[in-house]
Design a protein around this motif. Structure first.
Motif, short mmCIF file in Angstrom:
data_model
loop_
_atom_site.label_atom_id
_atom_site.label_comp_id
_atom_site.label_asym_id
_atom_site.label_seq_id
_atom_site.Cartn_x
_atom_site.Cartn_y
_atom_site.Cartn_z
N ILE A 1 1.55 6.80 -6.69
CA ILE A 1 0.44 7.69 -7.05
C ILE A 1 0.84 9.15 -6.84
O ILE A 1 0.57 10.02 -7.69
CB ILE A 1 -0.82 7.34 -6.24
N ASN B 1 0.82 -1.21 0.00
CA ASN B 1 0.00 0.00 0.00
C ASN B 1 0.86 1.27 0.00
O ASN B 1 0.59 2.21 -0.75
CB ASN B 1 -0.92 0.02 1.23
N SER C 1 2.38 1.79 -3.33
CA SER C 1 1.37 2.25 -4.29
C SER C 1 1.06 3.72 -4.08
O SER C 1 0.96 4.50 -5.04
CB SER C 1 0.09 1.42 -4.16
N ILE C 2 0.89 4.12 -2.82
CA ILE C 2 0.62 5.52 -2.50
C ILE C 2 1.78 6.40 -2.97
O ILE C 2 1.57 7.48 -3.55
CB ILE C 2 0.39 5.69 -0.98
N ILE D 1 -1.03 5.70 -12.25
CA ILE D 1 -1.96 5.79 -11.13
C ILE D 1 -2.90 4.59 -11.14
O ILE D 1 -3.15 3.96 -10.11
CB ILE D 1 -2.75 7.11 -11.17
N MET D 2 -3.43 4.27 -12.31
CA MET D 2 -4.34 3.12 -12.42
C MET D 2 -3.62 1.82 -12.05
O MET D 2 -4.18 0.96 -11.35
CB MET D 2 -4.89 3.03 -13.85
N LEU E 1 -3.25 1.52 -8.35
CA LEU E 1 -4.52 1.18 -7.69
C LEU E 1 -4.88 -0.29 -7.86
O LEU E 1 -5.55 -0.87 -7.00
CB LEU E 1 -5.65 2.06 -8.24
#
Length: 431
Positions: A154, A147, A150-151, A283-284, A287
């Motif tokens: 992003i 996570n 990923s953040i 970004i996709m 996610l």
């Protein structure tokens, strides 16, 4: 209704949530401030000098020191308290920019002052980035490590979209000195945010518990290189990532802008739309990565993604090959926007699990060095890719660059992932 991927019960989880929030807010302020600053500063240098060489110099001064310093930053990150290093670098960036604001009001915002500031910011940001990357497993649990990666991706992607836009607005509205002051204050706020993070919440062994050794940069960097070469699964992953960066630079970074502006003549507005599709795709991908890695073994997932990426590299040359059919400009915009979106998504889907595996597999006493060495090699290969691609564009048709680059990357992937399949079978992404 939004479902959190972790429980909020218990003090440990509350601390983890706080760490994640503070990390996200601190990184957002720091990354956005840097992205806006770099774009606005580039416009200012162009306006001040009217020289493309001076503008290029500011870009080079933001890259070369990073390549040289990264391995040394990795040693420092392994040997010293990571929290102190991260907070210090943010605060130093803030103090530097405040000092530049004061100095520029006294003597003027000279070109030499811009260059010195750029070099120092690159040095501080390099130490900050290496230390923060190696500290992530200490501030969140293994379950949340994907996570936080990923953040982070992003935030990087959004800043690459919004940075130029906000930088242009800042340049048009504010005096560059005023913005430097605002950016300096934002770095200080970022440092305060990082100061509040518990960097020992999930740390298996603190720096104080590690054997005390005098720093010997040559020996310590050599130990990091030996650690990589002695572990084939880690070595092969690094080779894959470095080759990915090289071939992306070779087939996409240089040829796509050339094709858009020179060959197809799509104009700056359409070019901006196409370029913006890449970070949106990232970004996709960020996610989606956690759900996808739950369903597909990483060795197979990596192979599928890499083959898909090489295919997209190849097809980026097709519109030029078929240029005689004279498609409408809208077709090219839609085609390249979709391709760049998918390439961005694939890059994120490869990069985030890669970071996760490196952070989990590498012990803390080597993590900073190993990650920084890989980053340095990858960064050093990119200029080679850009220069080679630029030279070839003057010698052969542009579509051949993508087909040669994509084809070579495909051959490399088919060979290397076959070797890696057995080695990575035991590496699970526990999400």
């Amino acid at each position: 209704m939004i479902t959190l991927p972790f429980s909020v019960n218990g003090g440990k989880n509350r601390t983890e949530i706080k760490n994640l929030f503070l990390f996200s807010s601190g990184k957002t302020v720091s990354i956005f401030g840097t992205a806006i600053y770099q774009f606005a500063l580039g416009l200012y240098v162009l306006k001040l000098t009217g020289s493309a060489i001076s503008f290029a110099a500011t870009l080079i001064l933001g890259i070369i020191p990073m390549i040289v310093i990264n391995p040394f930053a990795g040693v420092i990150a392994d040997k010293f308290n990571k929290k102190r290093l991260i907070v210090s670098m943010d605060l130093l960036n803030g103090v530097l920019l405040v000092a530049v604001y004061v100095l520029s009001n006294i003597i003027g915002f000279k070109l030499w002052l811009i260059y010195v500031t750029t070099i120092l910011m690159t040095v501080f940001s390099t130490f900050f980035g290496v230390a923060l990357e190696s500290a992530k497993p200490n501030i969140v649990s293994k379950t949340m490590l994907m996570n936080i990666n990923s953040i982070s991706k992003i935030i990087d992607s959004i800043s690459s979209i919004m940075g130029p836009m906000l930088g242009g607005i800042v340049f048009a509205i504010f005096d560059i000195r005023t913005f430097i002051m605002i950016n300096g204050i934002s770095f200080i706020f970022s440092g305060i945010s990082m100061m509040l993070i518990n960097f020992k919440q999930f740390q298996q062994q603190s720096n104080e518990e590690l054997p005390k050794e005098k720093i010997n940069f040559l020996r310590d960097i050599k130990d990091g290189v030996h650690y990589i070469t002695a572990r084939k699964n880690i070595l092969n992953l690094f080779i894959l990532l470095i080759s990915l960066n090289f071939f992306l630079g070779f087939t996409v970074t240089v040829p796509i802008p050339y094709i858009m502006n020179t060959v197809l003549g799509l104009g700056s507005k359409n070019f901006g739309i196409i370029q913006g599709s890449f970070p949106v795709g990232m970004i996709m991908g960020a996610l989606m990565v956690k759900k996808l890695t739950k369903k597909i073994p990483y060795s197979s997932f990596l192979r599928y993604l890499s083959v898909s990426l090489s295919t997209f590299m190849i097809i980026t040359g097709l519109p030029v090959l078929l240029e005689k059919y004279q498609f409408a400009p809208e077709f090219y915009v839609i085609f390249y926007s979709i391709v760049m979106f998918l390439i961005g998504a694939i890059v994120a889907l490869i990069d985030i699990p890669f970071s996760y595996i490196m952070q989990n597999e590498i012990p803390e006493e080597f993590r900073g060095r190993v990650l920084s060495i890989g980053i340095s090699i990858g960064k050093a290969m990119l200029p080679l890719a850009l220069v080679t691609s630029g030279i070839l564009l003057t010698l052969i048709p542009s579509y051949m660059i993508q087909m040669i680059g994509g084809g070579l990357f495909l051959l490399f992937i088919l060979q290397s992932t076959t070797k890696m399949k057995v080695e990575l079978k035991t590496v699970s992404i526990d999400t």
